[in-house]
Write a protein that holds these residues in place. Structure first.
Motif, mmCIF file in Angstrom:
data_model
loop_
_atom_site.group_PDB
_atom_site.id
_atom_site.type_symbol
_atom_site.label_atom_id
_atom_site.label_comp_id
_atom_site.label_asym_id
_atom_site.label_seq_id
_atom_site.Cartn_x
_atom_site.Cartn_y
_atom_site.Cartn_z
ATOM 1 N N ILE A 63 0.845 -1.187 0.000
ATOM 2 C CA ILE A 63 0.000 0.000 0.000
ATOM 3 C C ILE A 63 0.889 1.248 0.000
ATOM 4 O O ILE A 63 1.833 1.353 0.781
ATOM 5 N N GLU A 64 0.559 2.181 -0.875
ATOM 6 C CA GLU A 64 1.267 3.467 -0.942
ATOM 7 C C GLU A 64 0.879 4.323 0.264
ATOM 8 O O GLU A 64 -0.295 4.671 0.430
ATOM 9 N N ILE A 65 1.842 4.615 1.111
ATOM 10 C CA ILE A 65 1.743 5.456 2.311
ATOM 11 C C ILE A 65 0.704 4.925 3.315
ATOM 12 O O ILE A 65 1.051 4.339 4.315
ATOM 13 N N GLU A 78 -9.665 3.441 -2.480
ATOM 14 C CA GLU A 78 -9.454 2.545 -3.622
ATOM 15 C C GLU A 78 -8.651 1.289 -3.248
ATOM 16 O O GLU A 78 -8.608 0.329 -4.018
ATOM 17 N N ASP A 79 -8.025 1.280 -2.077
ATOM 18 C CA ASP A 79 -7.273 0.107 -1.621
ATOM 19 C C ASP A 79 -8.161 -0.941 -0.943
ATOM 20 O O ASP A 79 -7.726 -2.070 -0.735
ATOM 21 N N ILE A 80 -9.383 -0.584 -0.595
ATOM 22 C CA ILE A 80 -10.257 -1.514 0.115
ATOM 23 C C ILE A 80 -10.490 -2.779 -0.705
ATOM 24 O O ILE A 80 -10.424 -3.889 -0.175
#
Length: 154
Positions: A120-122, A127-129
């Motif tokens: 994961i970015e930061i 949108e990562d869910i």
């Protein structure tokens, strides 16, 4: 099904990811135990059906110091039957984006039954869910497969 998430977090980003993943397990009606790596040091990995290792990346793509005892425990315990996943947060501005995830993935592939990885970015965004749900589903599918295999061998 006995599942653990063992994590370390410096800025809170990885902790946020861990609790998002935990909530997805809960939505799937699967109990999961969450441990900071310092709380987990004396526990046996082989008592779990599955384990997720979650970390940030330190320095130039390295595994944080506090994760090294767990790393070595995977190398020395009989844990081939444990289904694993590795997740982490990082900054793609660095040359080794989530380098700790890559190093843990490579080791877990050799010593466990690796099911999935997630970078994961930061910090997790909405949108990562979907990616986190896929990560959890892959892990659960693999645990189910391994249980079926062990039942047919018995």
């Amino acid at each position: 099904m006995k599942i653990a998430i063992v994590y370390t977090s410096k800025t809170g980003n990885t902790k946020e990811l861990v609790y998002l993943i935990r909530d997805i397990f809960i939505q799937r009606k699967v109990e999961v135990m969450v441990y900071r790596v310092e709380q987990f040091q004396d526990m046996a990995i082989d008592q779990f059906d599955a384990m997720i290792v979650a970390t940030y990346t330190w320095g130039n793509g390295e595994i944080p110091y506090e994760m090294m005892n767990l790393y070595h425990a995977f190398e020395t315990q009989n844990v081939k039957h444990v289904v694993t996943g590795v997740a982490g947060t990082g900054d793609s501005g660095y040359e080794q984006f989530c380098g700790a995830v890559d190093q843990l993935r490579d080791m877990l592939y050799v010593h466990t039954t690796l099911a999935a990885t997630l970078k994961i970015e930061i910090t997790p965004q909405s949108e990562d869910i979907k990616r986190c749900k896929k990560f959890v589903d892959l892990l659960l599918e693999r645990v189910t497969q391994e249980r079926l295999l062990s039942n047919t061998k018995a």
